[in-house]
Design a protein around this motif. Structure first.
Motif, short mmCIF file in Angstrom:
data_model
loop_
_atom_site.label_atom_id
_atom_site.label_comp_id
_atom_site.label_asym_id
_atom_site.label_seq_id
_atom_site.Cartn_x
_atom_site.Cartn_y
_atom_site.Cartn_z
N ARG A 112 0.84 -1.13 0.18
CA ARG A 112 0.04 -0.04 0.06
C ARG A 112 0.81 1.17 -0.04
NH1 ARG A 112 -5.14 -0.93 1.13
NH2 ARG A 112 -5.53 1.26 1.94
N PHE A 113 0.30 2.28 -0.84
CA PHE A 113 1.13 3.61 -0.59
C PHE A 113 1.18 4.02 0.78
CE2 PHE A 113 2.05 5.84 -4.67
CZ PHE A 113 1.85 4.91 -5.50
N GLY A 114 2.32 4.79 1.27
CA GLY A 114 2.15 5.21 2.52
C GLY A 114 3.13 4.45 3.61
N VAL A 118 -10.24 4.90 12.59
CA VAL A 118 -8.75 5.05 12.07
C VAL A 118 -8.75 4.64 10.87
CG1 VAL A 118 -6.55 4.34 12.49
CG2 VAL A 118 -8.07 4.81 14.45
N PHE A 119 -9.09 3.54 10.42
CA PHE A 119 -8.75 2.89 9.14
C PHE A 119 -9.69 3.33 7.91
CE2 PHE A 119 -6.43 -0.04 11.86
CZ PHE A 119 -5.34 0.37 11.38
N HIS A 120 -10.91 3.81 8.41
CA HIS A 120 -11.89 4.51 7.35
C HIS A 120 -11.05 5.99 7.03
CE1 HIS A 120 -15.72 2.16 8.35
NE2 HIS A 120 -14.58 1.31 7.71
N ARG A 121 -10.13 6.21 7.82
CA ARG A 121 -9.51 7.83 7.45
C ARG A 121 -8.11 7.41 6.65
NH1 ARG A 121 -9.10 12.98 11.29
NH2 ARG A 121 -8.31 14.38 9.78
N ILE A 122 -7.68 6.20 6.90
CA ILE A 122 -6.29 6.02 6.45
C ILE A 122 -6.27 5.18 5.16
CG2 ILE A 122 -4.16 4.55 6.65
CD1 ILE A 122 -4.39 5.38 9.76
N ASP A 123 -7.27 4.05 5.14
CA ASP A 123 -7.32 3.25 3.90
C ASP A 123 -7.50 3.88 2.51
OD1 ASP A 123 -6.47 1.17 5.68
OD2 ASP A 123 -8.34 0.50 5.70
#
Lengths: 451, 451
Positions: free
Chosen positions: A34-36, A84-89
């Motif tokens: 994944r990018f990031g 958290v992951f709805h923001r990051i993914d």
């Protein structure tokens, strides 16, 4: 074989390196994941989102000492995780599309050197004038008998679990173990930490490490000098056998978290085929300008050094970008003042020499330690365990190191990082500069004045 | 008439001035009230102990946004108040006794000049070669019809009340009004703020003041451009009549808090009889070395200037001590970088020029504003309202001012205070210095980089 001006392997700091200054180059990015990178997807950023949430839960429990009776009714793990992951993914897709829309070829399969300057990516081979290797690191899976027979987590997976475990056995006592013990402990999981060394956070200044170990022992079951000898499944989870100075223990827990260090991803890269020299830890060897042993190949971040710090990798990325663009004006990371923080509760921040390191290296130093409790804001916090420690050069009176354990440590240390980097003296920073009364910064002022 | 080498009037910063360097002098202290002055007894220190407690209560309520459901069950006002003052109140006796045991004469009646160099203290007269006047300030009681007929509080008394009021009407919109509204609001009191100006905290940078006013309006009833015309008793407390642009209001509340400014205590001192020149606000006029119009008489702190900041008074006290001891090497407060913080929720910190002041004075400036939300730690906080604003000189690129509203503002501003005081450039602080990722300090880094 497609040829590029520049191929970047890895999209953690590698992706941040790419900006308008490189727009004239034909560029490819190789990112099978994944990018990031680690920081965004499995590291600093999500973990801090959990930590701040854990701090909030601990804050509720700690409010009673001030006269505010409050309680945590419910920790909604799934809501926290999804927040958290709805923001990051979604950031992966947007970053990938952004690059493609701007003319960068993005390869989403793993890259592996097959010769110096030649990369195999899936079924394709690509070459480039310049390679920047920034493929990062991953958690070490230690060679513990039985570990391959039980389910376990590392920092890669623990943040995405579906349900809060009732109990967790944590193998390791470094910063990742400390941060996740705080997070899950604050959310109600019963934590047992098994640490090989005599204290937690052994890399910190010995006083900070000792204080943290003592405080963590109030919150968790902490086994030190504990050698894990085997792991097996048990009726309701896993059972870890540990040998401690006092005898053997069996630690039973619903979930097992393994945090015993990280290793560079050079094995997946076939660095040897690429001609890249590695050190004994598997890091790509670079000079201080981040050149590897192969001309035209640069390396930075976790794959190239031990810092494992995103702000260091960012600085390295800026440097490598400059050096790639200005081969006749190659720069080095002049001042390797590498600060770091551990986002536990209490928070820890550190820069420069520890006292034990100064002693070991025979470096002369002055040292001063001040408790938060000696300042007005420390009173207000009813703090009894936090302190600031500063080491200074007795001759030129510059700062050699600073170590803080307590609330806001990662913020509080910044003037000391600034002073150390820019060569300001203790006297300038202590006497010429004002500190707002009664702000927490007064504890830094007091520690400096005592020198 | 007893004669001293040195007489100090006031034991706030005046008491801190006295150290071993002055041990050879015959010294008297005049303090009709409590040792420690406003800061310790009725100001910064107790108020911050209440503020941190209020922050804890607000933190409990705010935890739900992160996924931690918690509630405040009970705020034990008496326990909070007693915790604060049981810590502070004994310090008076210990400070007074310490001075007497060390050969300092302490007069506990009010001192009043009857001639230059001569003080009447109770029934005694004393004279001295050197006087240091540090008698501070007190809350202004405004001339509002009816105010003399109702019970009301100022910052001097509000922290010691016996019971948490159900409601409070606050006259004033400066930092004292803002801090106490936060404290009592957090503890459950229903707050109405009546502010003469168009915004709260008018002395702050206009963007900070506007943001704070907006946020305070979510927590309290805030009336701006509100002229209080009269006050009277009502059935269950007081009724305040205010004229607002939209018409007249009557604000009813159980308790009235008046915070419309502070005035120097020069009237109680008979400064005129002492020959001391006063300015139009009643402050003793001093030069930049803190000499008054009478040779041998020095003045510092709230009685001498508008800062009303304990860290400024401390710096002045150190300076005056030096100047008294070294009359041939008199120093001035070289760099009047006067930072301050407002310990509201959110916290506010500021140093140097505001944007409106730069505009008004025709000073060229660059400006950069960064939201906490643009950094990883801001994400973790789920922050949407906090920011850092920096003004810089477009030519020499030094920092002209910095203004922060948000968590940890008073800590976060310190590197900017340091940079401004020591003349560091934006570029040095932004590019040469590292900021720990993902610490809150990254928002300062980002604001600087944008310049």
């Amino acid at each position: 074989m497609r040829h590029y001006d520049l191929v970047i392997l890895g999209t953690g700091s590698g992706n941040m390196l790419l900006n308008d200054e490189l727009a004239h180059l034909r560029v490819a990015i190789v990112e099978p994941d994944r990018f990031g990178g680690t920081c965004l997807n499995r590291g600093c950023i999500p973990s801090k989102m959990f930590v701040v949430t854990a701090d909030a839960a601990e804050g509720v429990r700690a409010a009673a000492r001030l006269g505010v009776n409050a309680s945590v009714e419910h920790v909604d793990w799934k809501a926290i995780r999804d927040r958290v992951f709805h923001r990051i993914d979604p950031l992966h897709d947007s970053a990938l599309n952004y690059r493609r829309e701007n003319g960068v070829d993005v390869y989403t399969e793993a890259g592996r050197f097959i010769a110096p300057g030649v990369l195999q990516v899936g079924t394709e081979r690509i070459s480039a004038d310049t390679f920047i290797v920034a493929v990062g690191s991953r958690p070490v899976v230690p060679d513990i008998p039985g570990l391959d027979t039980v389910p376990f987590h590392t920092s890669d997976t623990i943040m995405r679990i579906d349900d809060l475990p009732a109990s967790m056995a944590v193998i390791g006592g470094g910063f990742i173990a400390a941060e996740f013990s705080h997070v899950f402990g604050a959310f109600g999981t019963d934590i047992t930490i098994m640490q090989r060394g005599p204290r937690l956070l052994m890399a910190e200044d010995e006083q900070v490490s000792a204080r943290f170990t003592e405080l963590a022992s109030h919150r968790h079951r902490v086994l030190v000098e504990a050698a894990v000898t085997s792991v097996e499944r048990s009726a309701d989870g896993i059972a870890v056998t540990v040998t401690c100075p006092g005898g053997d223990h069996v630690v039973r827990a619903a979930t097992l978290l393994v945090c015993v260090g990280r290793r560079p991803n050079t094995d997946r890269l076939d660095a040897a085929a690429g001609g890249l020299e590695l050190d004994e830890h598997g890091h790509i060897v670079t000079d201080s300008a981040y050149r590897t042993s192969v001309p035209g190949v640069w390396a930075l971040g976790d794959v190239a050094n031990h810092f494992q710090l995103k702000h260091m990798a960012n600085a390295e990325a800026r440097l490598v970008r400059h050096n790639v663009l200005h081969p006749k004006d190659v720069r080095t990371l002049a001042n390797r003042v590498a600060p770091h923080a551990v986002f536990t509760n209490p928070q820890i921040a550190s820069v420069g020499l520890t006292e034990q390191e100064a002693r070991r290296r025979g470096i002369e130093y002055l040292v001063s330690t001040r408790d938060y409790a000696e300042t007005a804001y420390g009173w207000a916090l009813e703090d009894t365990t936090s302190f600031v420690k500063v080491l200074a050069d007795p001759l030129d009176r510059t700062i050699l190191g600073a170590h803080i354990i307590g609330p806001q440590a990662a913020t509080l240390i910044q003037p000391l990082i600034q002073a150390m980097t820019l060569g300001l003296t203790v006297d300038q920073v202590a006497r010429d500069v004002l500190y707002i009364h009664p702000a927490l910064t007064e504890v830094v002022e007091q520690a400096l004045l005592a020198l």
